[in-house]
Scaffold this motif. Sequence first.
Motif, PDB file in Angstrom:
ATOM      1  N   UNK A  79       0.856  -1.191   0.000  1.00  0.00           N
ATOM      2  CA  UNK A  79       0.000   0.000   0.000  1.00  0.00           C
ATOM      3  C   UNK A  79       0.888   1.236   0.000  1.00  0.00           C
ATOM      4  N   UNK A  80       0.634   2.146  -0.922  1.00  0.00           N
ATOM      5  CA  UNK A  80       1.360   3.418  -1.005  1.00  0.00           C
ATOM      6  C   UNK A  80       0.438   4.528  -0.510  1.00  0.00           C
ATOM      7  N   UNK A  81       0.943   5.362   0.374  1.00  0.00           N
ATOM      8  CA  UNK A  81       0.225   6.570   0.792  1.00  0.00           C
ATOM      9  C   UNK A  81       1.057   7.773   0.376  1.00  0.00           C
ATOM     10  N   UNK A  82       0.487   8.622  -0.450  1.00  0.00           N
ATOM     11  CA  UNK A  82       1.182   9.808  -0.944  1.00  0.00           C
ATOM     12  C   UNK A  82       0.378  11.048  -0.605  1.00  0.00           C
ATOM     13  N   UNK A 218       4.787  13.488   1.750  1.00  0.00           N
ATOM     14  CA  UNK A 218       4.693  12.180   2.390  1.00  0.00           C
ATOM     15  C   UNK A 218       4.560  11.131   1.306  1.00  0.00           C
ATOM     16  N   UNK A 219       5.341  10.062   1.424  1.00  0.00           N
ATOM     17  CA  UNK A 219       5.274   8.974   0.456  1.00  0.00           C
ATOM     18  C   UNK A 219       5.739   7.715   1.166  1.00  0.00           C
ATOM     19  N   UNK A 220       4.799   6.890   1.559  1.00  0.00           N
ATOM     20  CA  UNK A 220       5.079   5.722   2.391  1.00  0.00           C
ATOM     21  C   UNK A 220       4.641   4.464   1.654  1.00  0.00           C
ATOM     22  N   UNK A 221       5.432   3.420   1.739  1.00  0.00           N
ATOM     23  CA  UNK A 221       5.043   2.114   1.242  1.00  0.00           C
ATOM     24  C   UNK A 221       5.065   1.131   2.396  1.00  0.00           C
ATOM     25  N   UNK A 222       3.964   0.372   2.544  1.00  0.00           N
ATOM     26  CA  UNK A 222       3.889  -0.617   3.612  1.00  0.00           C
ATOM     27  C   UNK A 222       3.338  -1.919   3.052  1.00  0.00           C
ATOM     28  N   UNK A 223       3.772  -3.053   3.592  1.00  0.00           N
ATOM     29  CA  UNK A 223       3.297  -4.345   3.083  1.00  0.00           C
ATOM     30  C   UNK A 223       1.862  -4.613   3.514  1.00  0.00           C
ATOM     31  N   UNK A 224       1.147  -5.334   2.672  1.00  0.00           N
ATOM     32  CA  UNK A 224      -0.185  -5.806   3.027  1.00  0.00           C
ATOM     33  C   UNK A 224      -0.100  -7.244   3.540  1.00  0.00           C
TER      34      UNK A 224
END
Length: 229
Positions: A79-82, A218-224
Amino acid sequence: MKFFPAFCLLNFMLVSGAIQAQKLPIFNGKDLSGWHADVPEKDENPGIGPSFVVRDGMLVSLGRPLGHLITDDVYENYRITAEYRFPGETGNCGILVHASTPRALYDMFPKSIEVQMMHENAGDFWCIVEDIAVENMVERRGKKEDWGIVEGKNRRILNLTDGSENPPGEWNQMIIECFQDRIKVWVNGDLVNEGFHATARKGQVAIQAEGAEVEFKKLILEPIDGLTK
């Protein structure tokens, strides 16, 4: 809408199973470690200025020279949150997911599925030598005989909403969720696109320089559910 603190964070974390955690490339607010740029114009003119910079703790796509900033690593189920904005003239940009072969389209775009950020079109899908399906395909992509994933074909799939973006100059939040063969996109809390049967399930992530300046605070990548490196 809810506004977020104006600080820069690009923090990639890898979770292996339920126990082991490993850091992925981190944007440290100082340089572009963990990323590399592919700017075709630099082949003939290596002295031209950069397309991507770090400014005031933010990752900035300057829009030109045209090209892509690409992660060194490959991701799956993430999941990317930008949080982004066009600080000046609005225009074109995008986040590419499941990116692989460079310059696969028009000698510029890597093989991927683009999540459009162009002002008033945020959340459209563009198929770049990869494909994805959505509900109401004819309504949102045009005549079936025109569909395709290469030059000259209808590669655009319209999003589901109008008016999800904030006015020019204001910050927007985009969330892109890639899980198995599905991709979902939210803009400022609205579900703006949902696709399935994607022809790729993993790859690099890329940010475009495509004509307009865009700031990412802000630009975050997290595993699902697991993530491939």
